[in-house]
Design a protein around this motif. Sequence first.
Motif, mmCIF file in Angstrom:
data_model
loop_
_atom_site.group_PDB
_atom_site.id
_atom_site.type_symbol
_atom_site.label_atom_id
_atom_site.label_comp_id
_atom_site.label_asym_id
_atom_site.label_seq_id
_atom_site.Cartn_x
_atom_site.Cartn_y
_atom_site.Cartn_z
ATOM 1 N N TYR A 146 43.011 30.609 32.426
ATOM 2 C CA TYR A 146 43.952 30.999 33.473
ATOM 3 C C TYR A 146 43.228 31.800 34.549
ATOM 4 O O TYR A 146 42.260 32.508 34.268
ATOM 5 C CB TYR A 146 45.090 31.846 32.883
ATOM 6 N N ILE A 147 43.711 31.694 35.778
ATOM 7 C CA ILE A 147 43.143 32.445 36.891
ATOM 8 C C ILE A 147 44.266 33.180 37.622
ATOM 9 O O ILE A 147 45.442 32.812 37.529
ATOM 10 C CB ILE A 147 42.391 31.530 37.890
ATOM 11 N N ASP A 148 43.873 34.228 38.341
ATOM 12 C CA ASP A 148 44.825 35.026 39.117
ATOM 13 C C ASP A 148 44.259 35.220 40.522
ATOM 14 O O ASP A 148 43.650 36.249 40.808
ATOM 15 C CB ASP A 148 45.064 36.375 38.432
ATOM 16 N N PRO A 149 44.434 34.244 41.413
ATOM 17 C CA PRO A 149 43.859 34.358 42.761
ATOM 18 C C PRO A 149 44.427 35.524 43.557
ATOM 19 O O PRO A 149 43.756 36.075 44.424
ATOM 20 C CB PRO A 149 44.226 33.015 43.420
ATOM 21 N N SER A 150 45.669 35.920 43.266
ATOM 22 C CA SER A 150 46.323 36.964 44.055
ATOM 23 C C SER A 150 45.894 38.365 43.649
ATOM 24 O O SER A 150 46.042 39.312 44.412
ATOM 25 C CB SER A 150 47.843 36.846 43.913
ATOM 26 N N GLY A 151 45.396 38.525 42.425
ATOM 27 C CA GLY A 151 45.078 39.854 41.928
ATOM 28 C C GLY A 151 46.308 40.655 41.541
ATOM 29 O O GLY A 151 46.229 41.858 41.306
ATOM 30 N N PHE A 155 49.090 34.969 36.734
ATOM 31 C CA PHE A 155 48.103 34.014 36.261
ATOM 32 C C PHE A 155 48.649 32.589 36.284
ATOM 33 O O PHE A 155 49.825 32.347 35.985
ATOM 34 C CB PHE A 155 47.650 34.381 34.851
ATOM 35 N N GLN A 156 47.758 31.671 36.633
ATOM 36 C CA GLN A 156 48.090 30.254 36.672
ATOM 37 C C GLN A 156 47.089 29.498 35.809
ATOM 38 O O GLN A 156 45.910 29.856 35.744
ATOM 39 C CB GLN A 156 48.024 29.724 38.111
ATOM 40 N N MET A 158 44.386 27.155 34.891
ATOM 41 C CA MET A 158 43.321 26.513 35.659
ATOM 42 C C MET A 158 42.935 25.178 35.038
ATOM 43 O O MET A 158 42.860 24.158 35.720
ATOM 44 C CB MET A 158 42.095 27.424 35.728
ATOM 45 N N GLY A 193 33.043 29.227 35.441
ATOM 46 C CA GLY A 193 34.087 30.092 34.906
ATOM 47 C C GLY A 193 33.685 30.691 33.570
ATOM 48 O O GLY A 193 32.538 30.594 33.133
#
Length: 237
Positions: A146-151, A155-156, A158, A193
Motif C-alpha cells: 500500500y502507498i500513501d501519496p497524500s501523507g 493508503f491505497q 499499489m 518499493g
Amino acid sequence: MIRRRLIAAIVVALLAAVSGAAQGMKMSVSQLKSVLRSSIRLNHPDRQVADYIRKVQLTERLTQRDVEELVGEGLGPRAADALRQLVAATASLPPPVREPAPVKPAPLPPPPKEEQERIIREARELALNYTKRLPDFICLQVTRRYIDPSGLEMFQLMDTIAERLSYFEQKEDYKLISINGKWTEGDRWKLGGATSSGEFGTMLKEIFEPATEAEFQWERWGKLRGRICHVYSFRVR
C-alpha cells in the motif's frame, strides 16, 4: 409514553429530594465534581442539577478551570452558571488539598553481566536449533503493498505480488509468479518499493550465527504474555 412520563417524574422527584437534602451540606470540590459527573452520566435535568449546586456549601476554592472541565464533559448551561457563582463565592477559601501522587516502585536493576551472557547463549542455541529443525517446504506467499501519496494516512493498494517461497537446506528462495493477477517471471529484487525476506528462518539464523558477530546490548525489562522478560537490542557491523 405513560412509562416514560413516570420515569421522568421519579427522576425529578429524586433530584428534588437530593437537592433538599443538600441544603447547607458541606463538601469538598472533588466530592461535588464526583456528584456532577454522576448526574451527567445519568442525564439528570439541567434545572434540577443547578438547584442542587446552589444549595451546596464548598469547603474549598472552586476555579473556572473546574467549571470548564465539567462543561466539556456535558454539564448543562444552568448548572454551569450555578458553578460560576460558586467560583466567586469560594474565591477566599483555601485551594483543594491535592492527594499525594502514588509512589512508583523502584525500577528493577539490570541483571548481572553473567546472566545477560547466559541468556544470549541460550537464545542463540534455540535460534540455531530452530532453523536446523525447520523442515523443507514450498508455499505461496502473497504480499499486498500500500502507498500513501497524500501523507494523510489514506493508503491505497499499489499492487498484489504472488511468489513461490521455498525453504530448502536452511535457505529461503523466492520466485515471482504474478503481479496484480498477471503472470510474470521477473526478478523480485527489481520490483522497486519495499520488499522483505528471511522471515521464515534465514534472518533468525543470520543474526545468531557466530560468524555474524552481532553485538547484543541490554535495553530494559519487558513483559510478554504476563511474564517478565529481557529486552535486548543488537547491532551487526
